[in-house]
Design a protein around this motif. Structure first.
Motif, short mmCIF file in Angstrom:
data_model
loop_
_atom_site.label_atom_id
_atom_site.label_comp_id
_atom_site.label_asym_id
_atom_site.label_seq_id
_atom_site.Cartn_x
_atom_site.Cartn_y
_atom_site.Cartn_z
N GLN A 77 0.84 -1.21 0.00
CA GLN A 77 0.00 0.00 0.00
C GLN A 77 0.87 1.25 0.00
O GLN A 77 0.54 2.25 -0.66
CB GLN A 77 -0.91 -0.01 1.23
CG GLN A 77 -1.95 1.11 1.22
CD GLN A 77 -2.94 0.97 0.08
OE1 GLN A 77 -3.45 -0.12 -0.17
NE2 GLN A 77 -3.21 2.06 -0.62
N LEU A 143 -2.94 6.06 7.26
CA LEU A 143 -4.24 5.41 7.24
C LEU A 143 -5.15 5.90 8.37
O LEU A 143 -6.38 5.90 8.23
CB LEU A 143 -4.07 3.89 7.34
CG LEU A 143 -3.51 3.18 6.11
CD1 LEU A 143 -3.15 1.73 6.45
CD2 LEU A 143 -4.50 3.22 4.96
N THR A 144 -4.55 6.31 9.48
CA THR A 144 -5.36 6.67 10.66
C THR A 144 -5.34 8.17 10.96
O THR A 144 -5.87 8.58 11.99
CB THR A 144 -4.86 5.91 11.90
OG1 THR A 144 -3.48 6.22 12.14
CG2 THR A 144 -5.01 4.41 11.71
N TRP A 421 -8.85 -2.73 8.21
CA TRP A 421 -8.11 -2.50 6.95
C TRP A 421 -7.37 -3.77 6.55
O TRP A 421 -7.36 -4.17 5.38
CB TRP A 421 -7.13 -1.35 7.13
CG TRP A 421 -6.37 -1.01 5.89
CD1 TRP A 421 -6.73 -0.14 4.91
CD2 TRP A 421 -5.09 -1.55 5.48
NE1 TRP A 421 -5.78 -0.10 3.93
CE2 TRP A 421 -4.76 -0.95 4.24
CE3 TRP A 421 -4.22 -2.47 6.04
CZ2 TRP A 421 -3.58 -1.25 3.56
CZ3 TRP A 421 -3.05 -2.78 5.37
CH2 TRP A 421 -2.73 -2.17 4.14
N LYS A 424 -9.77 -6.40 5.18
CA LYS A 424 -10.22 -6.08 3.82
C LYS A 424 -9.10 -6.32 2.81
O LYS A 424 -9.31 -6.90 1.74
CB LYS A 424 -10.68 -4.62 3.75
CG LYS A 424 -11.19 -4.19 2.38
CD LYS A 424 -11.67 -2.75 2.41
CE LYS A 424 -12.25 -2.34 1.04
NZ LYS A 424 -11.30 -2.49 -0.06
N LYS A 425 -7.89 -5.87 3.16
CA LYS A 425 -6.74 -6.04 2.27
C LYS A 425 -6.44 -7.52 2.05
O LYS A 425 -6.04 -7.94 0.96
CB LYS A 425 -5.53 -5.32 2.88
CG LYS A 425 -4.40 -5.08 1.91
CD LYS A 425 -4.72 -3.95 0.95
CE LYS A 425 -3.52 -3.61 0.08
NZ LYS A 425 -3.85 -2.60 -0.93
#
Length: 449
Positions: A77, A143-144, A421, A424-425
């Motif tokens: 990512q 991400l956060t 996350w 899902k990834k």
């Protein structure tokens, strides 16, 4: 120590690690996206965790490959989002780790022998590892970064906490200080400089090796173990006076002029330059302070303390006028906790000499003068301290510990977001696991499908 060193040497020998199974040298055990996880990677991480005293919750041959797989999700990512690590920070961390290993083993030659690699090879592998760690941290922060809290959310969170989940806040104190370094006689300074000139002359004439002299005489005890070598550093990692001379050195065979810094007096020898980074050796000598000089400094501080006690000036005014501690002088003498960047300390976080003084003091009280070791400089100094505030042991509450509770709430929210996350990834990424490595109770069960 012997056991830790043995584990360290086992870990480092994995540079050429081979795992024999059916005459196969190493093997791929997982594939995550386009990235392979090798059996040797898992074994290396297992030994590293053992050396560093980390507890692995579960079977390491299940836990570690899953951790590596999660790291690869973040790194993929990060590549998509163009997240990169600061190369200067990477180099700094690598040199710190290498220097730690050197201090444990004793010399570059022994380290290369045990690792079965050159220092350059070790540095290259460690650079990749450290860079990946920093990229993952930055990716998680990105991400956060949207997770913010409001006072209402924090209040609701706190009120909903079970009583046994509310943290206990230990006793904490805020401490102000005035520090004075005892004067050093001119004769003592000249003695040190003369000694350093002798070292310089012997090296320049080829009569002695700089690194040997550093091992024997340098008072920077950590670098002395490595022959005075500091490892690659940037200009900003050195005090200005030292950096100015070190970065202007050209000939590795020559020795610098004598350099005075807050730590003492140095001579420097260049090893290598790489762009904006430098590796050099140094020898540090510190002038000796006599008992009479310490008494004079203590008497001076005693007079300063009396000026404050009698109301002729505030402690803050005395700090500005008398203190020689540049780290606290612009903050009213208030000490800052290096672990938290806050002004509150638990007792065990304070220098032991300071902790002993303030433990039985009342808020607002000023100590008598005493001597202590400035750990940053490894140098003796004379100080008086004032206890500015004390908070006793208590259960966290919204009035006194709002920041602590906010961090708890936001960290919990970030943890939940990262967890979702990853799940899902995991579904969107190709994963293949060797059948022999599938019989695990993974934290994220979606790996095997």
């Amino acid at each position: 120590m012997n056991n830790r060193l043995g584990i360290l040497l086992s870990l480092l020998s994995l540079a050429f690690y081979t795992f024999a199974k059916d005459n196969v040298i190493d093997e791929v055990i997982w594939v995550v996206g386009e990235e392979a996880i090798l059996r040797s990677e898992v074994e290396e991480e297992r030994l590293r965790a053992q050396y560093e005293g980390q507890q692995i919750a579960g079977d390491p041959y299940c836990v570690i490959p899953e951790q590596i797989a999660i790291q690869k999700l973040f790194l993929h990512q990060a590549e998509l989002d163009s997240v990169e690590a600061s190369e200067s920070s990477v180099h700094t961390q690598v040199e710190m780790r290498l220097n730690y290993y050197l201090s444990q083993i004793g010399s570059k030659e022994k380290m290369e022998e045990y690792f079965r690699k050159t220092m350059a090879e070790m540095r290259e592998e460690m650079t990749i590892q450290v860079r990946n760690q920093m990229i993952i941290q930055q990716m998680q922060m990105k991400l956060t970064e949207h997770i913010k809290s409001t006072p209402a959310e924090i209040r609701r969170y706190y009120l909903a906490l079970p009583p046994d989940s509310i943290p206990t806040i230990p006793a904490q104190v805020e401490v102000q200080m005035i520090a004075v370094e005892p004067a050093v006689p001119r004769e003592e300074v000249e003695r040190v400089k003369t000694r350093l000139r002798e070292f310089t002359e012997r090296v320049n004439k080829g009569e002695a090796d700089f690194s040997m002299l550093a091992r024997l005489y340098s008072e920077d005890t950590e670098s002395a173990k490595r022959g005075g070598e500091l490892g690659f550093v940037g200009r900003g990692q050195l005090v200005p006076e030292f950096a100015e001379v070190a970065f202007n050195l050209i000939d590795p065979k020559k020795v610098s002029r004598i350099v005075e810094t807050e730590y003492g007096y140095h001579i420097i020898q260049l090893i290598e330059k790489k762009g904006e980074r430098i590796n050099c050796r140094h020898i540090l000598l510190k002038p000796r302070i006599s008992a009479d000089d310490k008494v004079k400094a203590v008497n001076r501080l005693d007079s300063v303390a009396n000026l404050v006690r009698t109301g002729k000036m505030t402690f803050e005014q005395a700090v500005i006028k008398f203190s020689e501690d540049k780290n606290t002088v612009m903050n009213g003498g208030l000490m800052t906790n290096e672990n938290t960047n806050a002004t509150k300390f638990e007792y065990q976080e304070l220098p032991p000499e300071v902790a002993r003084q303030i433990y039985s003091m009342k808020v607002g009280e000023i100590s008598n003068p005493f001597t202590m070791i400035d750990q940053r400089k490894n140098k003796e100094t004379c100080v008086i301290v004032r206890l500015k505030s004390r908070t006793d042991v208590h259960k966290a509450n919204l009035t006194d510990d709002y920041q602590v509770i906010r961090e708890m709430y936001e960290n919990e929210m970030k943890g939940k977001f990262i967890d979702e996350w990853i799940r899902k990834k995991q579904k969107d990424t190709y994963v293949s696991i060797d059948p022999e490595w599938q019989g695990c109770d993974f934290h994220y069960p979606g790996w095997v499908r």
